[in-house]
Design an enzyme around this catalytic site. Structure first.
Site, PDB file in Angstrom:
ATOM      1  CB  THR A  65     -26.383  24.889 125.333  1.00 15.18           C
ATOM      2  OG1 THR A  65     -25.127  24.581 125.944  1.00 15.18           O
ATOM      3  CG2 THR A  65     -27.340  25.454 126.375  1.00 15.18           C
ATOM      4  CE  LYS A  69     -24.027  22.157 122.621  1.00 19.98           C
ATOM      5  NZ  LYS A  69     -22.623  22.555 122.510  1.00 19.98           N
ATOM      6  CB  ALA A 134     -17.022  20.014 124.072  1.00 22.24           C
ATOM      7  NE  ARG A 154     -13.300  10.859 134.616  1.00 24.21           N
ATOM      8  CZ  ARG A 154     -14.155  11.617 135.283  1.00 24.21           C
ATOM      9  NH1 ARG A 154     -13.788  12.143 136.436  1.00 24.21           N
ATOM     10  NH2 ARG A 154     -15.365  11.871 134.819  1.00 24.21           N
ATOM     11  CB  THR A 155     -14.063   6.786 130.643  1.00 21.66           C
ATOM     12  OG1 THR A 155     -14.454   7.494 131.815  1.00 21.66           O
ATOM     13  CG2 THR A 155     -14.687   5.414 130.640  1.00 21.66           C
ATOM     14  CB  ILE A 244     -13.020  24.560 124.495  1.00 25.89           C
ATOM     15  CG1 ILE A 244     -13.592  23.536 125.461  1.00 25.89           C
ATOM     16  CG2 ILE A 244     -12.295  23.880 123.346  1.00 25.89           C
ATOM     17  CD1 ILE A 244     -14.781  22.777 124.866  1.00 25.89           C
ATOM     18  CE1 TYR A 246     -17.738  29.632 127.168  1.00 28.07           C
ATOM     19  CE2 TYR A 246     -17.991  31.346 128.826  1.00 28.07           C
ATOM     20  CZ  TYR A 246     -18.529  30.335 128.065  1.00 28.07           C
ATOM     21  OH  TYR A 246     -19.860  30.016 128.198  1.00 28.07           O
ATOM     22  N   GLY A 267     -11.097  29.713 125.426  1.00 27.56           N
ATOM     23  CA  GLY A 267     -12.311  29.376 124.690  1.00 27.56           C
ATOM     24  C   GLY A 267     -13.164  30.552 124.237  1.00 27.56           C
TER      25      GLY A 267
HETATM   26  P1  ATR Z   1     -19.258  18.175 127.334  1.00 30.14           P
HETATM   27  O1  ATR Z   1     -20.516  18.125 126.522  1.00 30.14           O
HETATM   28  O2  ATR Z   1     -19.005  19.504 127.980  1.00 30.14           O
HETATM   29  O3  ATR Z   1     -18.069  17.674 126.596  1.00 30.14           O
HETATM   30  P2  ATR Z   1     -19.630  15.681 128.717  1.00 30.14           P
HETATM   31  O4  ATR Z   1     -20.209  15.097 127.479  1.00 30.14           O
HETATM   32  O5  ATR Z   1     -20.297  15.382 130.024  1.00 30.14           O
HETATM   33  O6  ATR Z   1     -19.532  17.243 128.619  1.00 30.14           O
HETATM   34  O7  ATR Z   1     -18.095  15.221 128.788  1.00 30.14           O
HETATM   35  C1  ATR Z   1     -17.276  15.564 129.837  1.00 30.14           C
HETATM   36  C2  ATR Z   1     -15.824  15.203 129.513  1.00 30.14           C
HETATM   37  O8  ATR Z   1     -15.010  15.698 130.587  1.00 30.14           O
HETATM   38  C3  ATR Z   1     -15.573  13.713 129.441  1.00 30.14           C
HETATM   39  O9  ATR Z   1     -14.496  13.491 128.545  1.00 30.14           O
HETATM   40  C4  ATR Z   1     -15.156  13.395 130.872  1.00 30.14           C
HETATM   41  O10 ATR Z   1     -14.403  12.228 131.048  1.00 30.14           O
HETATM   42  P3  ATR Z   1     -15.149  10.803 131.280  1.00 30.14           P
HETATM   43  O11 ATR Z   1     -15.661  10.390 129.936  1.00 30.14           O
HETATM   44  O12 ATR Z   1     -14.103   9.914 131.801  1.00 30.14           O
HETATM   45  O13 ATR Z   1     -16.263  11.069 132.245  1.00 30.14           O
HETATM   46  C5  ATR Z   1     -14.326  14.605 131.190  1.00 30.14           C
HETATM   47  N1  ATR Z   1     -14.192  14.855 132.619  1.00 30.14           N
HETATM   48  C6  ATR Z   1     -15.109  15.390 133.428  1.00 30.14           C
HETATM   49  N2  ATR Z   1     -14.635  15.482 134.693  1.00 30.14           N
HETATM   50  C7  ATR Z   1     -13.365  15.008 134.657  1.00 30.14           C
HETATM   51  C8  ATR Z   1     -12.336  14.833 135.628  1.00 30.14           C
HETATM   52  N3  ATR Z   1     -12.504  15.176 136.900  1.00 30.14           N
HETATM   53  N4  ATR Z   1     -11.167  14.310 135.238  1.00 30.14           N
HETATM   54  C9  ATR Z   1     -10.984  13.952 133.953  1.00 30.14           C
HETATM   55  N5  ATR Z   1     -11.898  14.077 132.982  1.00 30.14           N
HETATM   56  C10 ATR Z   1     -13.081  14.607 133.327  1.00 30.14           C
END
Ligand code: ATR
Length: 304
Positions: A65, A69, A134, A154-155, A244, A246, A267
Site C-alpha cells: 500500500t 505500489k 487510486a 485539481r492539478t 472509494i 470507506y 468504498g
Molecule cells: P492516492 O494514491 O490515494 O490516489 P495520491 O496519489 O497522493 O493518492 O493522489 C491524491 C489525489 O487526491 C490527487 O488527485 C490530488 O490532486 P492533485 O493531483 O491536484 O494533488 C487529490 N487531492 C488531494 N487533496 C486534494 C484537495 N484538497 N483538493 C482536491 N484534490 C485533492
C-alpha cells in the site's frame, strides 16, 4: 521447497490498515489455520530488502500500500502481470522459491463493488475525480474496457497526462483529462461518477467534490446557494455516485448525491473485493465475501 504460511501488508504509515483483520477472518472461515496475516511498517528505502526477506522467511503473499505500489515494479526480481505493468502499480505479490509475481487488484475491487450493487458499467460514461494512484488503477480498467472516460483533477495537467497514457496503452480514444473548470458539465454527462481523492476524509472531512466545482462560480457568499442549485441542475438522479472512501462510511459528497436522489456507493466493498482477489491469487480459492465484509464493517464500527 519452503513452507509458505505468512502474509502481510507493507506500507508507511500502516497502523490503520484493515487488511489483517479482513484476511485473517477469511483464512479462519476456510479453516486455513496455519496462515497468518500481519501489517508491517516498511520505509520506502527499505522496500526491496523487506520483500526479499519475506521471500526467505516463508511469506506466500504480500499486499503493498501507500507509498510502495509503484516502486515495486522497478525491481528486476519482480515479474508483473500485463495489467499491473500497464498501470505501473501493483498491490499484490505472490511469492515462491523461484519467483515473485506482482498483480494489481485495486481496479478489480472497484469494478466488483459496482457489480455487487448491480450496476452495469459497459459503455457507460464515467467521470473520475482525481488523478493519483487510486485513480490510475481504476481509470486504466475502464479505459481498457472501452468506456468513454473523463478524468478531472485539481492539478489539470496530471489528469491530462493520465488520460493520454491510458489512451496510448489501451487504444481507447475516448479518454480525456482536465481541471475543474468544466466540472458541472462533466457531472451532467456522467452515468457513473467515481471519487478517488482524499476529499471527505481526515482533514478534508467537510469538503465535497461539489465544493470544488462551486468555487469556480460566484463569490464565497453564494457558494452554498450556487452549489445546491448546481447539484439540482447538473447531477442527474440516474447517475450512480461511487466514493472509494470507506471511513467515514458516507462522505459529504455521497450524502449530497444521495439527498439529490442518486444511488450512492462507498468504498467498503472495493476494499473487500481487492482483498478477495488477492486471497484468490495466493490460495487459488475464493474467500467468503460476507465474512470479509462483516470483519471490515465491525472494525470500522469500533473506529467511530
Ligand atoms: P492516492 O494514491 O490515494 O490516489 P495520491 O496519489 O497522493 O493518492 O493522489 C491524491 C489525489 O487526491 C490527487 O488527485 C490530488 O490532486 P492533485 O493531483 O491536484 O494533488 C487529490 N487531492 C488531494 N487533496 C486534494 C484537495 N484538497 N483538493 C482536491 N484534490 C485533492
Amino acid at each position: 521447497m519452503t513452507q509458505r504460511t505468512k502474509f502481510g501488508v507493507f506500507g508507511y504509515p500502516i497502523q490503520h490498515s484493515l487488511s489483517p483483520i479482513m484476511q485473517n477472518a477469511a483464512f479462519q472461515e476456510k479453516g486455513m489455520t496455519a496462515f497468518e496475516y500481519q501489517a508491517y511498517e516498511v520505509q520506502p528505502n527499505d522496500l526491496k530488502n523487506a520483500i526479499l526477506k519475506a521471500q526467505q522467511n516463508g511469506f506466500l503473499g504480500i499486499n503493498l500500500t501507500i507509498p510502495h505500489k509503484e516502486k515495486a515494479l522497478d525491481f528486476d526480481f519482480i515479474q508483473a502481470d500485463s495489467f499491473a505493468k500497464k498501470i505501473g502499480a501493483a498491490n499484490t505479490l505472490l511469492i515462491s522459491d523461484e519467483k515473485i509475481e506482482a498483480f494489481n487488484t485495486d481496479a478489480y475491487g472497484a469494478l466488483s463493488a459496482l457489480e455487487y450493487e448491480q450496476i452495469q458499467t459497459k459503455n457507460k460514461k464515467i467521470l473520475i475525480i482525481g488523478a493519483g494512484g487510486a485513480s490510475r488503477s481504476i481509470s486504466f480498467l475502464f479505459g481498457e474496457q472501452g468506456n468513454p472516460l473523463k478524468i478531472i483533477n485539481r492539478t489539470a495537467e496530471k489528469a491530462e497526462c493520465l488520460a493520454a497514457d491510458i489512451s496510448k496503452k489501451t487504444g481507447n480514444k475516448n479518454v480525456c483529462g482536465g481541471g475543474f473548470q468544466t466540472a458541472w458539465d462533466d457531472i451532467r454527462e456522467a452515468d457513473i461518477i467515481i471519487q478517488t481523492t482524499e476529499l471527505g476524509m481526515g482533514k478534508y472531512k467537510n469538503v465535497s467534490v461539489f465544493d470544488l466545482c462551486s468555487v469556480q462560480k460566484g463569490t464565497t457568499e453564494d457558494i452554498e446557494k450556487t452549489k445546491d442549485d448546481c447539484i439540482q441542475n447538473y447531477l442527474r438522479k440516474e447517475t450512480v455516485v461511487f466514493d472509494i472512501v470507506y471511513h467515514p462510511s458516507e462522505t459529504k459528497f455521497l450524502k449530497e448525491a444521495r439527498l439529490n436522489g442518486c444511488q450512492t456507493i462507498n468504498g467498503t466493498m472495493m476494499l473487500v473485493f481487492q482483498g478477495a482477489l488477492a486471497f484468490e491469487i495466493w490460495t487459488k480459492e475464493k474467500p467468503n465475501i460476507d465474512v470479509m465484509k462483516e470483519s471490515v464493517l465491525s472494525a470500522l464500527q469500533k473506529k467511530k
